[in-house]
Design a protein around this motif. Structure first.
Motif, PDB file in Angstrom:
ATOM      1  N   ALA A 330       0.817  -1.214   0.000  1.00 33.18           N
ATOM      2  CA  ALA A 330       0.000   0.000   0.000  1.00 33.18           C
ATOM      3  C   ALA A 330       0.850   1.263   0.000  1.00 33.18           C
ATOM      4  O   ALA A 330       0.432   2.307  -0.509  1.00 33.18           O
ATOM      5  N   ASN A 331       2.063   1.187   0.564  1.00 30.54           N
ATOM      6  CA  ASN A 331       2.928   2.376   0.589  1.00 30.54           C
ATOM      7  C   ASN A 331       3.771   2.528  -0.670  1.00 30.54           C
ATOM      8  O   ASN A 331       4.616   3.418  -0.761  1.00 30.54           O
ATOM      9  N   GLY A 332       3.553   1.656  -1.650  1.00 32.90           N
ATOM     10  CA  GLY A 332       4.262   1.748  -2.920  1.00 32.90           C
ATOM     11  C   GLY A 332       5.501   0.884  -3.034  1.00 32.90           C
ATOM     12  O   GLY A 332       6.050   0.720  -4.132  1.00 32.90           O
ATOM     13  N   GLU A 333       5.972   0.324  -1.921  1.00 31.89           N
ATOM     14  CA  GLU A 333       7.137  -0.553  -1.989  1.00 31.89           C
ATOM     15  C   GLU A 333       6.768  -1.843  -2.733  1.00 31.89           C
ATOM     16  O   GLU A 333       5.656  -2.353  -2.601  1.00 31.89           O
ATOM     17  N   ALA A 334       7.740  -2.368  -3.488  1.00 27.48           N
ATOM     18  CA  ALA A 334       7.472  -3.550  -4.299  1.00 27.48           C
ATOM     19  C   ALA A 334       8.413  -4.685  -3.916  1.00 27.48           C
ATOM     20  O   ALA A 334       9.567  -4.463  -3.529  1.00 27.48           O
ATOM     21  N   LEU A 335       7.899  -5.889  -4.041  1.00 30.12           N
ATOM     22  CA  LEU A 335       8.673  -7.115  -3.865  1.00 30.12           C
ATOM     23  C   LEU A 335       8.451  -7.964  -5.103  1.00 30.12           C
ATOM     24  O   LEU A 335       7.326  -8.386  -5.391  1.00 30.12           O
ATOM     25  N   SER A 336       9.516  -8.197  -5.840  1.00 34.80           N
ATOM     26  CA  SER A 336       9.409  -8.918  -7.100  1.00 34.80           C
ATOM     27  C   SER A 336       9.104 -10.391  -6.880  1.00 34.80           C
ATOM     28  O   SER A 336       9.713 -11.051  -6.027  1.00 34.80           O
ATOM     29  N   VAL A 337       8.181 -10.905  -7.660  1.00 38.93           N
ATOM     30  CA  VAL A 337       7.914 -12.343  -7.627  1.00 38.93           C
ATOM     31  C   VAL A 337       9.150 -13.134  -8.037  1.00 38.93           C
ATOM     32  O   VAL A 337       9.347 -14.265  -7.595  1.00 38.93           O
ATOM     33  N   ASP A 338      10.023 -12.520  -8.833  1.00 38.64           N
ATOM     34  CA  ASP A 338      11.254 -13.197  -9.233  1.00 38.64           C
ATOM     35  C   ASP A 338      12.175 -13.400  -8.035  1.00 38.64           C
ATOM     36  O   ASP A 338      12.809 -14.447  -7.906  1.00 38.64           O
ATOM     37  N   GLU A 339      12.251 -12.412  -7.151  1.00 40.90           N
ATOM     38  CA  GLU A 339      13.076 -12.554  -5.956  1.00 40.90           C
ATOM     39  C   GLU A 339      12.519 -13.640  -5.043  1.00 40.90           C
ATOM     40  O   GLU A 339      13.270 -14.464  -4.499  1.00 40.90           O
ATOM     41  N   VAL A 340      11.221 -13.657  -4.864  1.00 38.43           N
ATOM     42  CA  VAL A 340      10.606 -14.701  -4.040  1.00 38.43           C
ATOM     43  C   VAL A 340      10.885 -16.072  -4.648  1.00 38.43           C
ATOM     44  O   VAL A 340      11.225 -17.027  -3.934  1.00 38.43           O
ATOM     45  N   ALA A 341      10.771 -16.188  -5.962  1.00 35.58           N
ATOM     46  CA  ALA A 341      10.993 -17.471  -6.626  1.00 35.58           C
ATOM     47  C   ALA A 341      12.401 -17.992  -6.387  1.00 35.58           C
ATOM     48  O   ALA A 341      12.601 -19.196  -6.201  1.00 35.58           O
ATOM     49  N   ARG A 342      13.380 -17.113  -6.390  1.00 37.30           N
ATOM     50  CA  ARG A 342      14.753 -17.567  -6.143  1.00 37.30           C
ATOM     51  C   ARG A 342      14.894 -18.190  -4.755  1.00 37.30           C
ATOM     52  O   ARG A 342      15.628 -19.164  -4.576  1.00 37.30           O
ATOM     53  N   HIS A 343      14.206 -17.651  -3.763  1.00 35.71           N
ATOM     54  CA  HIS A 343      14.265 -18.213  -2.420  1.00 35.71           C
ATOM     55  C   HIS A 343      13.537 -19.561  -2.337  1.00 35.71           C
ATOM     56  O   HIS A 343      13.746 -20.321  -1.387  1.00 35.71           O
ATOM     57  N   CYS A 344      12.666 -19.821  -3.304  1.00 37.15           N
ATOM     58  CA  CYS A 344      11.927 -21.093  -3.347  1.00 37.15           C
ATOM     59  C   CYS A 344      12.582 -22.101  -4.287  1.00 37.15           C
ATOM     60  O   CYS A 344      12.030 -23.182  -4.514  1.00 37.15           O
TER      61      CYS A 344
END
Length: 367
Positions: A330-344
């Protein structure tokens, strides 16, 4: 009160990404790839959002094409894998579809069929991926047979798929491109080669048509991001809330098997999201999430309906705090699905397409 987990779909971001793909190749047309329920984003909703921009759509199978037609989509639709049995040709004709032909039995089925109007055909060539398609030397004969059957086939194109367009090493990519360009030159054929990474980074592969797929949904398909791919906007935000908070002493474990243990006095937030929703069970400790727009880390194994995150450094986080598993907070910060995928230890495609039906999709933008 409903369970707080949902997938917010930003259709304006989808349109932005399509325009980015289109603008990388102004001499090409871009068919928007919508297979696998638009990579988990909702087939018909995404098609409607792109209908005034995209000259054609692409899907994997007849059932997906039928869903689009039933949803009111009138644009041309390409069947990327063609038909799976000869009887499907009647539906291909009735729905006005384009189809790939990648094998001899499909070719013979089409040449035997008697449509009221010819079917647009894209001949799939195996230039080095070694999945579907005719060998380049065989594809030339297929082209001539279809060209000699104007009652069955029309608007012939050549298409192929790259194995390494996302990689920095371009040697194998260059060999595939050269094979296809040589074949197209001999036949005077229009080409469709470029997938998402090639659209973004390999202008030499841009043809009469390109096929942007995962990039439309905001995932960067490149091994090393470039200035264009950095402009992709996330389309899906997988969003939930903290539903409980636990205070743990040093040495206390969290979750199944006690994989994570507190190295300091810790606050653990329980989040309403788990592998029963499609969040990857293989997510490692330390996988990032956003809590009220600030980074926190997964702590412990993902459960079917819940996961746990370390809130120790976020003292203001509490029950009801927003948690973004990937996407934009909501505050505009983003978390890439690509970054999450690397951790998985996986790729964004599996995360996006794996969000299960019990997670409601909420659509925004593209009014």
């Amino acid at each position: 009160m409903a369970r707080p987990l949902r997938a917010d779909i930003d259709l304006d971001a989808l349109r932005h990404n399509y325009c980015l793909a289109r603008d990388q190749a102004p001499e090409s047309r871009a068919v928007a790839v919508l297979k696998a329920d638009a990579y988990g984003h909702g087939l018909v909703a995404c098609a409607r959002a792109l209908e005034d921009l995209a000259p054609a759509f692409a899907v994997a199978c007849l059932e997906e094409a039928e869903t689009l037609r039933e949803g009111g989509i009138a644009a041309p639709i390409m069947l990327l894998e063609g038909i799976f049995e000869a009887a499907e040709l009647e539906r291909v004709e009735a729905l006005g579809l384009w189809m790939a032909v990648h094998s001899d039995w499909q070719l013979e089925a089409l040449l035997t069929y008697r449509p009221a109007r010819p079917v647009p055909v894209w001949i799939k060539v195996d230039s080095g991926m070694h999945r579907l398609g005719f060998a380049p030397e065989r594809a030339e004969a297929v082209w001539h047979r279809l060209a000699a059957a104007p009652a069955q086939a029309c608007d012939l194109h050549l298409m192929s798929h790259f194995a390494t367009a996302d990689a920095e090493d371009d040697a194998y990519f260059a060999r595939q491109t050269a094979r296809m360009k040589a074949l197209a030159e001999r036949l005077g054929a229009p080409l469709c080669l470029a997938n998402s990474p090639a659209t973004l980074a390999r202008p030499e592969s841009h043809g009469a048509w390109n096929r942007p797929g995962v990039m439309l949904y905001g995932s960067d398909p490149l091994e090393a991001a470039n200035p264009v791919s950095r402009r992709l906007a996330p389309v899906m935000t997988l969003r939930s809330e903290v539903i409980a908070v636990r205070e743990l002493a040093v040495g206390e474990p969290v979750g199944y098997g006690g994989r994570w243990t507190a190295a300091r006095p810790s606050r653990i937030g329980v989040v309403a999201c788990g592998y029963g929703d499609g969040y990857d069970r293989h997510a490692a400790d330390g996988t990032p999430v956003l809590v009220e727009g600030r980074r926190a880390c997964l702590a412990g194994k993902v459960s079917m309906d819940m996961l746990t995150v370390d809130l120790t450094d976020l003292p203001d986080a509490d029950i009801g705090s927003e948690v973004v598993l990937w996407g934009r907070a909501a505050n505009g910060e983003a978390l890439s699905v690509d970054e999450v995928a690397r951790h998985c230890d996986t790729i964004s495609y599996t995360l996006l397409t794996g969000v299960l039906p019990r997670v409601p999709r909420r659509y925004h933008g593209a009014d």
